[in-house]
Design a protein around this motif. Structure first.
Motif, PDB file in Angstrom:
ATOM      1  N   ALA A 169       0.828  -1.211   0.000  1.00  0.00           N
ATOM      2  CA  ALA A 169       0.000   0.000   0.000  1.00  0.00           C
ATOM      3  C   ALA A 169       0.860   1.257   0.000  1.00  0.00           C
ATOM      4  CB  ALA A 169      -0.930   0.000   1.211  1.00  0.00           C
ATOM      5  N   GLN A 170       2.090   1.152   0.506  1.00  0.00           N
ATOM      6  CA  GLN A 170       2.996   2.301   0.589  1.00  0.00           C
ATOM      7  C   GLN A 170       3.913   2.417  -0.624  1.00  0.00           C
ATOM      8  OE1 GLN A 170       2.983   4.590   3.018  1.00  0.00           O
ATOM      9  NE2 GLN A 170       1.383   3.551   4.203  1.00  0.00           N
ATOM     10  N   ARG A 171       3.687   1.623  -1.665  1.00  0.00           N
ATOM     11  CA  ARG A 171       4.651   1.544  -2.768  1.00  0.00           C
ATOM     12  C   ARG A 171       4.839   2.877  -3.501  1.00  0.00           C
ATOM     13  NH1 ARG A 171      -0.092  -0.772  -4.190  1.00  0.00           N
ATOM     14  NH2 ARG A 171      -0.992  -0.386  -6.255  1.00  0.00           N
ATOM     15  N   ALA A 172       3.859   3.802  -3.400  1.00  0.00           N
ATOM     16  CA  ALA A 172       3.999   5.114  -4.027  1.00  0.00           C
ATOM     17  C   ALA A 172       4.421   6.190  -3.029  1.00  0.00           C
ATOM     18  CB  ALA A 172       2.692   5.520  -4.702  1.00  0.00           C
ATOM     19  N   ASN A 173       4.712   5.799  -1.796  1.00  0.00           N
ATOM     20  CA  ASN A 173       5.154   6.730  -0.765  1.00  0.00           C
ATOM     21  C   ASN A 173       6.605   7.121  -1.046  1.00  0.00           C
ATOM     22  OD1 ASN A 173       6.119   7.990   1.549  1.00  0.00           O
ATOM     23  ND2 ASN A 173       5.127   6.583   2.974  1.00  0.00           N
ATOM     24  N   SER A 180       8.632   8.959   0.484  1.00  0.00           N
ATOM     25  CA  SER A 180       9.532   8.987   1.633  1.00  0.00           C
ATOM     26  C   SER A 180      10.155   7.616   1.881  1.00  0.00           C
ATOM     27  CB  SER A 180       8.778   9.436   2.896  1.00  0.00           C
ATOM     28  OG  SER A 180       8.388  10.779   2.807  1.00  0.00           O
ATOM     29  N   LEU A 181       9.420   6.560   1.496  1.00  0.00           N
ATOM     30  CA  LEU A 181       9.893   5.201   1.719  1.00  0.00           C
ATOM     31  C   LEU A 181      10.510   4.591   0.470  1.00  0.00           C
ATOM     32  CD1 LEU A 181      10.104   2.832   3.698  1.00  0.00           C
ATOM     33  CD2 LEU A 181       7.794   2.138   2.987  1.00  0.00           C
ATOM     34  N   PHE A 182       9.950   4.919  -0.704  1.00  0.00           N
ATOM     35  CA  PHE A 182      10.426   4.335  -1.955  1.00  0.00           C
ATOM     36  C   PHE A 182      10.882   5.434  -2.915  1.00  0.00           C
ATOM     37  CE2 PHE A 182       7.543   0.989  -0.392  1.00  0.00           C
ATOM     38  CZ  PHE A 182       8.406  -0.103  -0.455  1.00  0.00           C
ATOM     39  N   ALA A 183      12.081   5.239  -3.478  1.00  0.00           N
ATOM     40  CA  ALA A 183      12.602   6.185  -4.456  1.00  0.00           C
ATOM     41  C   ALA A 183      12.086   5.891  -5.852  1.00  0.00           C
ATOM     42  CB  ALA A 183      14.125   6.142  -4.461  1.00  0.00           C
ATOM     43  N   GLY A 184      11.558   4.708  -6.052  1.00  0.00           N
ATOM     44  CA  GLY A 184      11.026   4.282  -7.339  1.00  0.00           C
ATOM     45  C   GLY A 184      10.338   2.949  -7.156  1.00  0.00           C
ATOM     46  N   LEU A 185       9.955   2.328  -8.255  1.00  0.00           N
ATOM     47  CA  LEU A 185       9.224   1.072  -8.192  1.00  0.00           C
ATOM     48  C   LEU A 185      10.041  -0.013  -7.484  1.00  0.00           C
ATOM     49  CD1 LEU A 185       6.678  -0.557  -9.287  1.00  0.00           C
ATOM     50  CD2 LEU A 185       8.307  -1.433 -10.964  1.00  0.00           C
ATOM     51  N   GLY A 186       9.607  -0.392  -6.278  1.00  0.00           N
ATOM     52  CA  GLY A 186      10.265  -1.462  -5.550  1.00  0.00           C
ATOM     53  C   GLY A 186      11.655  -1.136  -5.050  1.00  0.00           C
ATOM     54  N   THR A 187      12.044   0.135  -5.058  1.00  0.00           N
ATOM     55  CA  THR A 187      13.381   0.546  -4.618  1.00  0.00           C
ATOM     56  C   THR A 187      13.262   1.408  -3.371  1.00  0.00           C
ATOM     57  OG1 THR A 187      14.247   0.538  -6.878  1.00  0.00           O
ATOM     58  CG2 THR A 187      15.481   1.781  -5.231  1.00  0.00           C
ATOM     59  N   PHE A 188      13.804   0.934  -2.266  1.00  0.00           N
ATOM     60  CA  PHE A 188      13.755   1.709  -1.030  1.00  0.00           C
ATOM     61  C   PHE A 188      14.569   2.998  -1.174  1.00  0.00           C
ATOM     62  CE2 PHE A 188      12.905  -2.540   0.877  1.00  0.00           C
ATOM     63  CZ  PHE A 188      11.720  -2.228   1.541  1.00  0.00           C
ATOM     64  N   ALA A 189      14.034   4.080  -0.623  1.00  0.00           N
ATOM     65  CA  ALA A 189      14.763   5.346  -0.604  1.00  0.00           C
ATOM     66  C   ALA A 189      15.854   5.289   0.457  1.00  0.00           C
ATOM     67  CB  ALA A 189      13.798   6.494  -0.300  1.00  0.00           C
TER      68      ALA A 189
END
Length: 356
Positions: free
Chosen positions: A258-262, A264-273
């Motif tokens: 659910a947070q995949r477009a957040n 702050s948490l993800f820099a891109g698709l499936g990539t943690f920031a």
């Protein structure tokens, strides 16, 4: 990509006890569960097959935080969903390194596919040459379970994630054999002291946290043995051989998917920031940014399945990695990833590779 090892350490390897070895060997044979009496929930299925997990621990160097940098944790162990402060907050007062792992369940009429993610706030090193560090680290394993009419099915195969490489395994007695990829070894099963089941056994190296089937990675000196449970415990030290971890559904309301477009948490698709704040990279070769992946971002660039398909299209990956004599269905009866499948595939096709 090279398979990283924990260099720069001077530790004495200590053998497992004879009793522990005996338990592992005795439990290594594949045993089919008893016949089903009622439908099992996805949470129960995930708990039943969740790995017993050996985590090597290195307590040397300032970035190890005395071993805490090798503890598995929740993504929001520090109380927020900001991926760019996790390096800094690891081990700080007010944060929790209680043991958790994430899971997703995808189903067809013939198989259950269980993906497990083990998260670390730091991917670190204790020497200055040729190795990078980065904020956040996500590696894991896919288990393929045949729906044979028994309560929990029969485990047939596994594929693990070690940085940018996948490794495949089968348990003793499995009907699955090598496919396009050669099976890399035997997936051991071991009894848990916390339930009545035998579980697959996985292991992660210290520092870089590549994940393989035990004992291709194992504990060398200090280490933690994590057991699946409904309870989340914090290790008493970096050398604790009985720590329970709790499972979190990736598809839970407000969860990772659910947070995949957040942003702050993800820099891109499936990539943690992740950024270079704090002392990440200090005294080492460098600190890289946005360098860890969630399951829908995992990729082995040398293999046919596309980025993320280990989690989002595990039936496809299974027929590529294994020969399945009885065949398997490619039609999903439950796959929450599939609603975004087209976007996942297009983004995977155009996105630059993320190297962990």
């Amino acid at each position: 990509m090279r398979d990283r090892t924990s260099n720069g350490r001077s530790r004495i390897a200590r053998a497992l006890t004879a009793a522990g070895v005996a338990a592992t060997v005795a439990a290594a044979q594949l045993v089919a569960p008893t016949a089903a009496t009622a439908a099992v929930s996805r949470a129960e299925l995930a708990l039943r097959w969740a790995p017993i997990h050996y985590q090597d621990v290195d307590a040397t160097g300032t970035h190890s935080l005395g071993g805490q940098s090798d503890y598995i944790a929740k993504v929001d162990f520090d109380g927020d969903l900001n991926g760019r402060n996790n390096w800094d907050r690891t081990g700080q007062a007010g944060t929790s390194l209680a043991a958790h792992a994430y899971y997703s369940v995808v189903e067809t009429s013939t198989h259950w596919y269980l993906t497990y993610l083990f998260f670390h706030p730091r991917d670190w090193t204790d020497h200055p040459f040729f190795e990078t560090e980065h904020e956040n680290d996500g590696e894991g394993v896919l288990l393929a379970v045949e729906r044979d009419g028994s309560t929990y099915g029969v485990l047939r195969g596994a594929v693990t994630v070690a940085h940018s490489d996948f490794y495949s395994y089968t348990p003793a007695g499995s009907t699955w054999t090598s496919g396009r990829e050669t099976v890399d070894g035997t997936l051991q099963l071991q009894s848990s002291p916390h339930d009545s089941f035998t579980h697959p056994v996985t292991a992660q190296e210290a520092q870089g946290h590549g994940l393989k089937a035990y004992p291709q990675y194992t504990i060398n000196g200090d280490g933690i043995v994590y057991y699946p449970s409904t309870v989340a415990e914090t290790p008493s030290s970096g050398n604790d051989r009985d720590v329970r971890y709790a499972l979190i559904d990736i598809f839970a309301a407000g969860g990772l998917w659910a947070q995949r477009a957040n942003t702050s948490l993800f820099a891109g698709l499936g990539t943690f920031a992740g950024d270079t704040s704090g002392d990440c990279g200090a005294g080492t070769w460098s600190c890289s940014t946005n360098s860890a992946n969630a399951p829908w971002g995992w990729d082995d660039g040398n293999d046919l399945p596309a980025r993320g398909e280990l989690a989002s299209d595990p039936a496809k990956l299974s027929v590529e990695y294994f020969t399945v004599p009885a065949g398997l269905s490619r039609s999903y009866t439950h796959n929450p990833y599939s609603g975004a499948a087209a976007a996942l595939k297009e983004a995977a096709r155009t996105a630059p590779p993320v190297v962990d």
